[in-house]
Scaffold this motif. Structure first.
Motif, PDB file in Angstrom:
ATOM      1  N   LEU A  69       0.819  -1.215   0.000  1.00  0.00           N
ATOM      2  CA  LEU A  69       0.000   0.000   0.000  1.00  0.00           C
ATOM      3  C   LEU A  69       0.852   1.264   0.000  1.00  0.00           C
ATOM      4  CD1 LEU A  69      -2.751   1.439   0.258  1.00  0.00           C
ATOM      5  CD2 LEU A  69      -2.541   1.168   2.748  1.00  0.00           C
ATOM      6  N   ILE A  70       1.889   1.310   0.813  1.00  0.00           N
ATOM      7  CA  ILE A  70       2.705   2.522   0.891  1.00  0.00           C
ATOM      8  C   ILE A  70       3.363   2.823  -0.446  1.00  0.00           C
ATOM      9  CG2 ILE A  70       4.791   3.510   1.924  1.00  0.00           C
ATOM     10  CD1 ILE A  70       4.001   2.247   4.557  1.00  0.00           C
ATOM     11  N   LEU A  71       3.853   1.797  -1.129  1.00  0.00           N
ATOM     12  CA  LEU A  71       4.483   2.018  -2.424  1.00  0.00           C
ATOM     13  C   LEU A  71       3.458   2.479  -3.465  1.00  0.00           C
ATOM     14  CD1 LEU A  71       6.951  -1.004  -2.506  1.00  0.00           C
ATOM     15  CD2 LEU A  71       7.527   1.419  -2.262  1.00  0.00           C
ATOM     16  N   ARG A  72       2.292   1.892  -3.452  1.00  0.00           N
ATOM     17  CA  ARG A  72       1.267   2.295  -4.418  1.00  0.00           C
ATOM     18  C   ARG A  72       0.856   3.747  -4.225  1.00  0.00           C
ATOM     19  NH1 ARG A  72      -3.408   0.094  -3.741  1.00  0.00           N
ATOM     20  NH2 ARG A  72      -3.078  -1.239  -1.922  1.00  0.00           N
ATOM     21  N   LEU A  73       0.620   4.131  -2.979  1.00  0.00           N
ATOM     22  CA  LEU A  73       0.190   5.499  -2.710  1.00  0.00           C
ATOM     23  C   LEU A  73       1.327   6.496  -2.933  1.00  0.00           C
ATOM     24  CD1 LEU A  73      -2.066   5.114   0.461  1.00  0.00           C
ATOM     25  CD2 LEU A  73      -2.741   5.328  -1.933  1.00  0.00           C
ATOM     26  N   ALA A  74       2.561   6.095  -2.646  1.00  0.00           N
ATOM     27  CA  ALA A  74       3.693   6.996  -2.863  1.00  0.00           C
ATOM     28  C   ALA A  74       3.843   7.325  -4.345  1.00  0.00           C
ATOM     29  CB  ALA A  74       4.972   6.377  -2.309  1.00  0.00           C
ATOM     30  N   HIS A  75       3.766   6.303  -5.194  1.00  0.00           N
ATOM     31  CA  HIS A  75       3.842   6.554  -6.635  1.00  0.00           C
ATOM     32  C   HIS A  75       2.687   7.437  -7.103  1.00  0.00           C
ATOM     33  CE1 HIS A  75       7.246   4.249  -8.103  1.00  0.00           C
ATOM     34  NE2 HIS A  75       6.900   3.216  -7.351  1.00  0.00           N
ATOM     35  N   GLU A  76       1.504   7.180  -6.584  1.00  0.00           N
ATOM     36  CA  GLU A  76       0.334   7.974  -6.951  1.00  0.00           C
ATOM     37  C   GLU A  76       0.527   9.435  -6.570  1.00  0.00           C
ATOM     38  OE1 GLU A  76      -3.730   8.323  -4.690  1.00  0.00           O
ATOM     39  OE2 GLU A  76      -3.783   6.522  -5.943  1.00  0.00           O
ATOM     40  N   HIS A  77       1.049   9.652  -5.359  1.00  0.00           N
ATOM     41  CA  HIS A  77       1.250  11.027  -4.891  1.00  0.00           C
ATOM     42  C   HIS A  77       2.318  11.729  -5.722  1.00  0.00           C
ATOM     43  CE1 HIS A  77       1.059  14.374  -2.122  1.00  0.00           C
ATOM     44  NE2 HIS A  77       2.378  14.342  -2.014  1.00  0.00           N
ATOM     45  N   LEU A  78       3.389  11.034  -6.049  1.00  0.00           N
ATOM     46  CA  LEU A  78       4.429  11.643  -6.879  1.00  0.00           C
ATOM     47  C   LEU A  78       3.861  12.065  -8.236  1.00  0.00           C
ATOM     48  CD1 LEU A  78       7.502   9.344  -6.131  1.00  0.00           C
ATOM     49  CD2 LEU A  78       7.119  11.681  -5.321  1.00  0.00           C
ATOM     50  N   ARG A  79       3.035  11.216  -8.835  1.00  0.00           N
ATOM     51  CA  ARG A  79       2.429  11.577 -10.124  1.00  0.00           C
ATOM     52  C   ARG A  79       1.534  12.804  -9.988  1.00  0.00           C
ATOM     53  NH1 ARG A  79       1.931   5.879 -10.518  1.00  0.00           N
ATOM     54  NH2 ARG A  79      -0.251   6.002  -9.817  1.00  0.00           N
ATOM     55  N   ASP A  80       0.751  12.847  -8.911  1.00  0.00           N
ATOM     56  CA  ASP A  80      -0.118  14.001  -8.697  1.00  0.00           C
ATOM     57  C   ASP A  80       0.678  15.291  -8.532  1.00  0.00           C
ATOM     58  OD1 ASP A  80      -2.321  12.374  -8.840  1.00  0.00           O
ATOM     59  OD2 ASP A  80      -2.610  12.227  -6.662  1.00  0.00           O
ATOM     60  N   ARG A  81       1.892  15.163  -8.035  1.00  0.00           N
ATOM     61  CA  ARG A  81       2.737  16.344  -7.799  1.00  0.00           C
ATOM     62  C   ARG A  81       3.642  16.650  -8.984  1.00  0.00           C
ATOM     63  NH1 ARG A  81       3.145  19.888  -5.303  1.00  0.00           N
ATOM     64  NH2 ARG A  81       4.529  19.790  -3.509  1.00  0.00           N
ATOM     65  N   GLY A  82       3.508  15.872 -10.050  1.00  0.00           N
ATOM     66  CA  GLY A  82       4.284  16.157 -11.250  1.00  0.00           C
ATOM     67  C   GLY A  82       5.665  15.546 -11.280  1.00  0.00           C
ATOM     68  N   PHE A  83       5.866  14.474 -10.514  1.00  0.00           N
ATOM     69  CA  PHE A  83       7.163  13.803 -10.465  1.00  0.00           C
ATOM     70  C   PHE A  83       6.978  12.309 -10.703  1.00  0.00           C
ATOM     71  CE2 PHE A  83       7.948  17.744  -8.341  1.00  0.00           C
ATOM     72  CZ  PHE A  83       9.279  18.038  -8.585  1.00  0.00           C
ATOM     73  N   THR A  84       8.078  11.633 -10.916  1.00  0.00           N
ATOM     74  CA  THR A  84       8.036  10.192 -11.091  1.00  0.00           C
ATOM     75  C   THR A  84       9.324   9.580 -10.555  1.00  0.00           C
ATOM     76  OG1 THR A  84       7.707   8.398 -12.697  1.00  0.00           O
ATOM     77  CG2 THR A  84       9.066  10.246 -13.395  1.00  0.00           C
ATOM     78  N   ALA A  85       9.231   8.324 -10.146  1.00  0.00           N
ATOM     79  CA  ALA A  85      10.403   7.575  -9.684  1.00  0.00           C
ATOM     80  C   ALA A  85      10.444   6.267 -10.446  1.00  0.00           C
ATOM     81  CB  ALA A  85      10.324   7.314  -8.182  1.00  0.00           C
ATOM     82  N   PRO A  86      11.620   5.880 -10.978  1.00  0.00           N
ATOM     83  CA  PRO A  86      11.701   4.602 -11.690  1.00  0.00           C
ATOM     84  C   PRO A  86      11.331   3.428 -10.797  1.00  0.00           C
ATOM     85  CG  PRO A  86      13.891   5.517 -11.260  1.00  0.00           C
ATOM     86  CD  PRO A  86      12.901   6.599 -10.944  1.00  0.00           C
ATOM     87  N   GLY A  87      11.719   3.505  -9.560  1.00  0.00           N
ATOM     88  CA  GLY A  87      11.380   2.478  -8.579  1.00  0.00           C
ATOM     89  C   GLY A  87      11.561   3.042  -7.182  1.00  0.00           C
ATOM     90  N   LEU A  88      10.932   2.414  -6.207  1.00  0.00           N
ATOM     91  CA  LEU A  88      11.054   2.845  -4.813  1.00  0.00           C
ATOM     92  C   LEU A  88      11.396   1.647  -3.941  1.00  0.00           C
ATOM     93  CD1 LEU A  88       7.955   5.211  -4.467  1.00  0.00           C
ATOM     94  CD2 LEU A  88      10.363   5.903  -4.514  1.00  0.00           C
ATOM     95  N   HIS A  89      12.314   1.856  -3.015  1.00  0.00           N
ATOM     96  CA  HIS A  89      12.617   0.858  -1.991  1.00  0.00           C
ATOM     97  C   HIS A  89      12.000   1.331  -0.694  1.00  0.00           C
ATOM     98  CE1 HIS A  89      14.879  -1.098   1.254  1.00  0.00           C
ATOM     99  NE2 HIS A  89      15.030  -2.099   0.412  1.00  0.00           N
ATOM    100  N   LEU A  90      11.163   0.491  -0.118  1.00  0.00           N
ATOM    101  CA  LEU A  90      10.492   0.802   1.144  1.00  0.00           C
ATOM    102  C   LEU A  90      11.133   0.021   2.273  1.00  0.00           C
ATOM    103  CD1 LEU A  90       8.142   1.748   3.034  1.00  0.00           C
ATOM    104  CD2 LEU A  90       6.847  -0.217   2.166  1.00  0.00           C
ATOM    105  N   ARG A  91      11.491   0.728   3.326  1.00  0.00           N
ATOM    106  CA  ARG A  91      11.925   0.104   4.568  1.00  0.00           C
ATOM    107  C   ARG A  91      10.939   0.532   5.642  1.00  0.00           C
ATOM    108  NH1 ARG A  91      13.972  -3.484   8.196  1.00  0.00           N
ATOM    109  NH2 ARG A  91      14.952  -2.459   9.964  1.00  0.00           N
TER     110      ARG A  91
END
Length: 301
Positions: A69-91
């Motif tokens: 869930l955290i990764l899904r929402l983080a990517h969604e929020h980045l897109r809404d803010r006009g940014f993108t990440a190729p991948g995210l590592h969650l700890r």
């Protein structure tokens, strides 16, 4: 529309999000309290696929990839803010018990939005309180996400002039101390809310409105009135017991739980507020110096 701006691999952000107790007494879907029991989350931008590393609560059951869930929402929020990440590592270090009425899902939602926001350039970052609308939209109500974002005790409401909720922090009286007893049995928010009535009588609604107003005063100024503000939380009290009955098939187990509640009341709980997640007994107490508790916490103020 401009193309999303890519974040550089190695960009990282860490957040600490508190547990919350919400639906305080008659403050249904509106009042909540942050506690000093925290999940810690770190997001790092990586060149490869999403990875979730989980320690503590949920480490054996939560997804370890982009389905988290955290990764899904983080990517969604980045897109809404006009940014993108190729991948995210969650700890994630999870200390908040799951499905026990302590806001674990709200903590995950807040952690996702806050950590993703912190990945952005400093000049563009929004304050935590500015994330309330997005977090509420996902959760459906602000009572947990508001205190998780701004700390302390909060009252939230909807506004007529602008979309989304607003929240205000309450000053807690120094004698108000949270005490939490957490059972072994889980109960999801979906199940707990599913037994609530769609409507309540006008007289009940009016009485609850008065007690909700009194509760604000009791928490801030006069803890002696906590019982008066919460002793007849009628709409949820009877239905909370029904949810417990539906979930607890062992009648002896149900009897032990209700007996434990009555025993605690007899041993010094003269001023109490019961936040009625059906399988969690929680009190904000005055005069608890001689109490022995399953888990004691303090308000996150």
């Amino acid at each position: 529309m401009a193309a999303p701006q890519p974040l550089a691999p190695g960009t990282a952000a860490s957040v600490s999000v508190p547990a919350t107790s919400a639906n305080l007494g008659p403050g249904f879907d509106s009042m909540g309290l942050a506690l000093e029991l925290r999940d810690e989350v770190t997001l790092t931008v990586v060149a490869g696929p999403d990875v979730a590393e989980v320690e503590g609560e949920g480490e054996a059951t939560l997804p370890r990839d982009g389905a988290h869930l955290i990764l899904r929402l983080a990517h969604e929020h980045l897109r809404d803010r006009g940014f993108t990440a190729p991948g995210l590592h969650l700890r994630a270090v999870n200390r908040i018990p799951h499905a026990r009425g302590l806001g674990s899902s709200a903590a995950a939602v807040v952690a996702a939005y806050a950590a993703a926001e912190a990945l952005l350039p400093a000049a563009l970052r929004r304050a935590p309180a500015d994330l309330l609308e997005a977090a509420t939209r996902f959760e459906g109500h602000p009572d947990n996400v508001a205190p998780a974002l701004v700390g302390g005790a909060t009252v939230s409401w909807t506004r007529d002039d602008v979309p989304g909720p607003a929240t205000a922090r309450l000053r807690l009286h120094e004698r108000v101390v949270p005490v939490v007893a957490i059972p072994d049995t889980e109960l999801s928010t979906h199940v707990a809310r599913g037994v609530l009535p769609a409507e309540v009588p006008h007289a009940v609604a009016a009485a609850q409105a008065g007690r909700a107003a009194l509760l604000v005063h009791a928490l801030a100024e006069d803890p002696a009135l906590l019982l008066a503000a919460t002793e007849r939380d009628a709409p949820r009290a009877e239905h909370g017991v029904e949810a417990m009955r539906q979930r607890t098939h062992d009648r002896r187990q149900l009897h032990r739980r209700t007996h434990r509640l009555e025993s605690l009341r007899r041993h010094g709980m003269r001023r109490e507020i019961l936040a009625q997640a059906p399988l969690q007994y929680e009190w904000l107490l005055a005069d608890t110096h001689d109490m022995r508790t399953v888990r004691g916490t303090r308000p996150n103020v």
